[in-house]
Design a protein around this motif. Structure first.
Motif, mmCIF file in Angstrom:
data_model
loop_
_atom_site.group_PDB
_atom_site.id
_atom_site.type_symbol
_atom_site.label_atom_id
_atom_site.label_comp_id
_atom_site.label_asym_id
_atom_site.label_seq_id
_atom_site.Cartn_x
_atom_site.Cartn_y
_atom_site.Cartn_z
ATOM 1 N N PHE A 1 0.888 -1.198 -0.138
ATOM 2 C CA PHE A 1 -0.080 0.122 -0.047
ATOM 3 C C PHE A 1 0.996 1.303 0.051
ATOM 4 O O PHE A 1 0.321 2.358 -0.171
ATOM 5 C CB PHE A 1 -1.036 -0.076 1.263
ATOM 6 N N GLY A 2 2.276 1.120 0.238
ATOM 7 C CA GLY A 2 2.983 2.439 0.211
ATOM 8 C C GLY A 2 4.036 2.264 1.320
ATOM 9 O O GLY A 2 4.421 1.425 1.952
ATOM 10 N N PRO A 3 5.018 3.108 1.169
ATOM 11 C CA PRO A 3 6.230 3.379 2.414
ATOM 12 C C PRO A 3 5.601 3.276 3.688
ATOM 13 O O PRO A 3 4.670 3.997 3.800
ATOM 14 C CB PRO A 3 6.902 4.489 1.872
ATOM 15 N N PHE A 4 6.147 2.271 4.641
ATOM 16 C CA PHE A 4 5.530 2.496 6.003
ATOM 17 C C PHE A 4 6.689 2.240 7.045
ATOM 18 O O PHE A 4 7.796 1.658 6.961
ATOM 19 C CB PHE A 4 4.935 1.131 6.141
ATOM 20 N N LEU A 5 6.636 3.434 7.731
ATOM 21 C CA LEU A 5 7.821 3.716 8.719
ATOM 22 C C LEU A 5 7.235 3.447 10.294
ATOM 23 O O LEU A 5 6.180 4.221 10.515
ATOM 24 C CB LEU A 5 8.355 4.960 8.517
ATOM 25 N N VAL A 6 7.852 2.603 11.128
ATOM 26 C CA VAL A 6 7.518 2.542 12.511
ATOM 27 C C VAL A 6 8.772 3.042 13.299
ATOM 28 O O VAL A 6 9.676 2.392 13.649
ATOM 29 C CB VAL A 6 7.222 0.814 12.800
ATOM 30 N N PRO A 7 8.439 4.024 14.275
ATOM 31 C CA PRO A 7 9.432 4.398 15.194
ATOM 32 C C PRO A 7 9.648 3.198 16.332
ATOM 33 O O PRO A 7 8.461 2.680 16.658
ATOM 34 C CB PRO A 7 8.836 5.492 15.662
ATOM 35 N N ILE A 8 10.534 3.132 16.699
ATOM 36 C CA ILE A 8 11.153 1.728 17.518
ATOM 37 C C ILE A 8 11.672 2.118 18.807
ATOM 38 O O ILE A 8 12.657 3.082 18.873
ATOM 39 C CB ILE A 8 11.753 0.748 16.628
ATOM 40 N N ILE A 9 11.203 1.693 19.915
ATOM 41 C CA ILE A 9 11.774 1.417 21.155
ATOM 42 C C ILE A 9 12.138 0.267 21.595
ATOM 43 O O ILE A 9 10.755 -0.350 21.839
ATOM 44 C CB ILE A 9 11.239 2.375 22.385
ATOM 45 N N ASN A 10 13.297 -0.031 21.490
ATOM 46 C CA ASN A 10 13.455 -1.581 22.463
ATOM 47 C C ASN A 10 14.148 -1.624 23.477
ATOM 48 O O ASN A 10 14.884 -0.780 23.984
ATOM 49 C CB ASN A 10 14.763 -2.049 21.213
ATOM 50 N N VAL A 11 13.358 -2.463 24.360
ATOM 51 C CA VAL A 11 13.625 -2.435 25.872
ATOM 52 C C VAL A 11 13.993 -3.909 26.427
ATOM 53 O O VAL A 11 13.432 -4.724 25.937
ATOM 54 C CB VAL A 11 12.386 -1.986 26.642
ATOM 55 N N ASP A 12 14.896 -4.003 27.092
ATOM 56 C CA ASP A 12 15.434 -5.150 27.957
ATOM 57 C C ASP A 12 15.729 -4.567 29.305
ATOM 58 O O ASP A 12 16.942 -4.335 29.608
ATOM 59 C CB ASP A 12 16.767 -5.768 27.380
ATOM 60 N N TRP A 13 14.608 -4.875 30.230
ATOM 61 C CA TRP A 13 14.578 -4.259 31.600
ATOM 62 C C TRP A 13 14.381 -5.407 32.374
ATOM 63 O O TRP A 13 13.418 -5.925 32.547
ATOM 64 C CB TRP A 13 13.559 -3.185 31.707
ATOM 65 N N GLN A 14 15.315 -5.770 33.198
ATOM 66 C CA GLN A 14 15.281 -6.799 34.574
ATOM 67 C C GLN A 14 14.933 -5.935 35.604
ATOM 68 O O GLN A 14 15.521 -5.422 36.620
ATOM 69 C CB GLN A 14 16.827 -7.427 34.783
ATOM 70 N N ILE A 15 13.534 -5.741 35.887
ATOM 71 C CA ILE A 15 12.809 -5.051 36.937
ATOM 72 C C ILE A 15 13.335 -5.480 38.438
ATOM 73 O O ILE A 15 13.429 -4.684 39.107
ATOM 74 C CB ILE A 15 11.310 -5.163 36.732
#
Length: 243
Positions: free
Chosen positions: A100-114
């Motif tokens: 359907f066209g160009p698609f951009l997804v802003p990403i925040i990647n998290v690895d958190w040992q709470i």
């Protein structure tokens, strides 16, 4: 120890049957296969920073023709920051040339040992998992998965059309170690906002972001599916990488 070449491949299969009265020219049942690959460089630096530059091709098809038209180019760029021994985050974006066209997804990647028992991981907004370590062999918790994808249709009744699939899966999960690094995982919950929109090949958007499309004047040929319960069973093999 600081440079890795990453390779991964995911396969998705969807089979949804609609009402028998659906007219010719509208896909029914929906049978879609998606192959999403990722390969590229992951580099760690001495100052606690890192970078991922990945080529992320896709082959999205109904297996009834289309050849190269089913191929979609894409990529991922993430800048990693180690904040502490317990928290690592990455910031960047994922791009894909959807049908359907160009698609951009802003990403925040998290690895958190709470804490010793609780951990949060995820590549937001695509997927996330809040897990509780019950014991050495069993984890349980909450998970979400939501990825916009598009598939080329090669069937002669609607050749050239494409399906845009949207859905957010919210589930409870449990992962049990069977032996070594082999796990069995169960997920159960609800699929929300589920849609398999069918569009003609010339129906495009100017640019797409999660939840918002620029220049979207498309006309969908079918109607949305309702949300509903889902069940997901997985056999998982974890590969241990060097620290």
């Amino acid at each position: 120890e600081s440079t890795f070449w990453l390779v991964s491949l995911n396969h998705f299969y969807f089979n949804v049957k609609g009402d028998d009265a659906i007219p010719t020219g509208i896909i029914n049942p929906v049978k879609l296969n998606g192959f999403i690959g990722r390969t590229g460089l992951y580099k760690k630096f001495d100052n606690g920073l890192g970078i991922q530059i990945l080529f992320a091709p896709r082959y999205m098809t109904d297996f009834e023709g289309g050849g190269g038209k089913c191929f979609q180019a894409g990529g991922v760029l993430l800048i990693e920051k180690i904040f502490s021994e317990k928290l690592t985050m990455s910031f960047g974006a994922q791009y894909n040339q959807e049908l359907f066209g160009p698609f951009l997804v802003p990403i925040i990647n998290v690895d958190w040992q709470i804490s010793q028992k609780w951990k949060f991981t995820g590549m937001l907004p695509v997927y996330s998992k809040l897990s509780y370590k019950v014991n050495e062999n069993l984890d349980a918790g909450l998970a979400h998965f939501g990825l916009t994808t598009s598939y080329y249709l090669g069937n002669s009744d609607y050749a050239g059309d494409y399906i845009e699939r949207n859905c957010i899966d919210l589930t409870l999960y449990a992962r049990q170690r069977i032996a070594g690094n082999i796990f069995f995982e169960f997920r159960g919950g609800m699929a929300l906002g589920r849609s398999y929109g069918q569009y003609a090949a010339d129906q495009k958007v100017s640019f797409g972001l999660p939840l918002y499309y620029i220049g979207d004047e498309r006309t969908v040929k079918n109607t949305n599916f309702n949300g509903g319960p889902i069940l997901d069973l997985r056999l998982v093999y974890n590969i241990k990488l060097p620290d």
